[in-house]
Design an enzyme around this catalytic site. Structure first.
Site, PDB file in Angstrom:
ATOM      1  N   GLY A  86       0.804  -1.214   0.000  1.00 20.40           N
ATOM      2  CA  GLY A  86       0.000   0.000   0.000  1.00 20.40           C
ATOM      3  C   GLY A  86       0.840   1.268   0.000  1.00 20.40           C
ATOM      4  O   GLY A  86       0.349   2.346  -0.283  1.00 20.40           O
ATOM      5  N   LYS A  87       2.118   1.132   0.361  1.00 16.16           N
ATOM      6  CA  LYS A  87       3.018   2.291   0.410  1.00 16.16           C
ATOM      7  C   LYS A  87       2.369   3.434   1.188  1.00 16.16           C
ATOM      8  O   LYS A  87       2.424   4.588   0.781  1.00 16.16           O
ATOM      9  CB  LYS A  87       3.427   2.697  -1.005  1.00 16.16           C
ATOM     10  CG  LYS A  87       4.119   1.533  -1.731  1.00 16.16           C
ATOM     11  CD  LYS A  87       4.626   1.863  -3.095  1.00 16.16           C
ATOM     12  CE  LYS A  87       5.463   0.744  -3.697  1.00 16.16           C
ATOM     13  NZ  LYS A  87       4.688  -0.355  -4.301  1.00 16.16           N
ATOM     14  N   ARG A  88       1.774   3.087   2.325  1.00 13.23           N
ATOM     15  CA  ARG A  88       1.100   4.081   3.128  1.00 13.23           C
ATOM     16  C   ARG A  88       2.102   4.911   3.919  1.00 13.23           C
ATOM     17  O   ARG A  88       3.208   4.443   4.242  1.00 13.23           O
ATOM     18  CB  ARG A  88       0.124   3.408   4.104  1.00 13.23           C
ATOM     19  CG  ARG A  88      -0.999   2.620   3.429  1.00 13.23           C
ATOM     20  CD  ARG A  88      -1.843   3.498   2.519  1.00 13.23           C
ATOM     21  NE  ARG A  88      -3.064   2.844   2.093  1.00 13.23           N
ATOM     22  CZ  ARG A  88      -3.323   2.425   0.853  1.00 13.23           C
ATOM     23  NH1 ARG A  88      -2.437   2.572  -0.114  1.00 13.23           N
ATOM     24  NH2 ARG A  88      -4.484   1.871   0.570  1.00 13.23           N
TER      25      ARG A  88
END
Lengths: 299, 299
Positions: free
Chosen positions: A100-102
């Site tokens: 998600g590369k949050r």
């Protein structure tokens, strides 16, 4: 990873444009209540495709990485397809990585961490953590943005992979900037990753930290330098296959034990076939890449 | 923004811990089919709270910014609450900003962009774009990661706000690093934002670009420098209120016309009251902050 004797990670980036036509046709003629709108039907196809690929490929991979964007674009039904795919992979004893590369400031990072690694607060209780074992995290916010994720790693035995050097061509624009003092930006990120990963309760028995690093296979020299800077970090390595890197170019991701790396391959596996035997073709592609990786990791 | 004569943006970061108790109690005793699981009930409370606040506050704000993490943590029901809140805000003629801070490599960025700004591919058609007008975007991947968003801005008249300097204390760790040549990292990001925002079809009649910048109010000196570097960018400014900045500290975000900034205030508005009149209290808080901002922007 150790049990499975392979470093291969199945990347699931499902796009309707690439999914075999017969799966789309089946949903055209045979819509159920579960798939009664455009969005739901798309999400059903995505789930059916992913589940079949995961089941066929499971014997040849240690982990599955789900690209959140591909699920999230279908809204609520997409998130359901994401959850069901995670559940299926977990049943097959695969490590589940939510890609998600949050990243956000403290309070919002807490909610992202609760979503994937921890337990979201409900009205009278907290939910159990999901089947996601690790989440990819963007480091731009610095320590206070990452701390909530670290806390859930400690509490729930989960992991994160922090973006250190991504696989795409433009990654050089910001990630390779030279900082006064001769380090590059991504080396500064690596220093933070080392610091974050050394925290209490984050280093396991075998010496690996719950805080890993995303390092693209498309930059083999950078990879070798980062391996030295981050001896305890597991590297999640995208870029092999459709993005241009060869399995041999991941050699520097492995440590002296031939471990410490998960090599993600997506399109070359999931779209290996486009007929009715797509899942078998995917399994065959995974098996082939697994063999190539075994040679690489043992060098 | 121009029509509404205010720069105030309502920040929706709903957390059950802070939502008035009577809303939670109502869902305890009165569960409907729509809210029959813990996750759904939580998402229902989040939606009911947000909808009431948006309706009450609408006359005093130009835009609404939804913190994705707070919705996403409840999975599919959370994404439904997100969509319904966006729809309600759009009905009230508010600009809708999805604060997702998304960023990825090209193919995945395409899917994120489709999710919020564009039209996701379904089996026989593409969906209409959602009611989201703009998305916050993380620049770490560089130009090829941002290009898919720019394309949807052109095609669908949408916008993005790129993280340039965030409001949190640790933002200094990476964003303030000095690059060889004396610029800071966030100034390098600002240069890219200027370049991206000058693209064909991205600058509107009034001279503002579809590519804006997130700049925290907690750094007033940095804000003034960035305003000069980015004359065409609308600034999305978090940090006022609970994070410590005062409305007066946003003065440098406005351009010489007293425009070009959206000042986001979340907790000081949405949690202004915790009784049955919480929505009225939120409206009163918004009205007060709107007046303060009017004075600031006209300086």
């Amino acid at each position: 990873m150790l049990q499975k004797q392979t470093a291969l990670c199945l990347g699931l980036d499902p796009r309707l444009e690439n999914i075999p036509a017969h799966l789309l046709n089946a949903h055209r003629t045979n819509r159920s209540d579960r798939c009664d709108t455009d969005r739901r039907a798309a999400a059903c196809v995505v789930y059916d495709f992913c589940a079949a690929v995961v089941e066929a490929v499971a014997p040849h991979v240690a982990a599955v990485k789900l690209q959140m964007a591909c699920f999230e674009q279908y809204g609520a039904p997409g998130m359901r397809a994401f959850k069901f795919t995670c559940d299926r992979a977990a049943e097959l004893d695969l490590m589940v990585i939510a890609d998600g590369k949050r990243g956000d400031i403290g309070i919002s990072a807490e909610a992202y961490s609760a979503a994937y690694l921890g337990s979201p607060t409900c009205i009278d209780a907290s939910l159990e953590p999901s089947h996601v074992d690790a989440l990819t995290v963007n480091p731009l916010f610095g320590t206070d943005g990452v701390t909530p994720f670290l806390k859930d790693c400690q509490r729930h035995g989960k992991g994160i992979f922090v973006l250190v050097k991504t696989s795409n061509p433009s990654s050089a624009e910001l990630q390779d900037l030279i900082i006064a003092g001769n380090d590059s930006f991504h080396e500064q990120v690596a220093s933070l990753v080392a610091e974050w990963g050394a925290g209490e309760g984050l280093v396991g028995e075998k010496g690996y930290s719950s805080v890993g690093a995303v390092v693209g296979a498309t930059h083999p020299e950078t990879m070798a330098r980062l391996r030295k800077l981050l001896p305890r970090a597991i590297f999640l390595v995208p870029g092999v296959g459709a993005q241009g890197a060869k399995p041999a170019e991941t050699a520097a991701a492995f440590d002296s034990r031939g471990l410490g790396a998960l090599i993600t391959v997506s399109r070359s596996i999931i779209y290996a076939g486009d007929g009715r035997d797509y899942a078998m073709q995917a399994a065959a592609a995974a098996k082939r890449i697994k063999s190539e990786l075994r040679v690489v990791s043992q060098k």
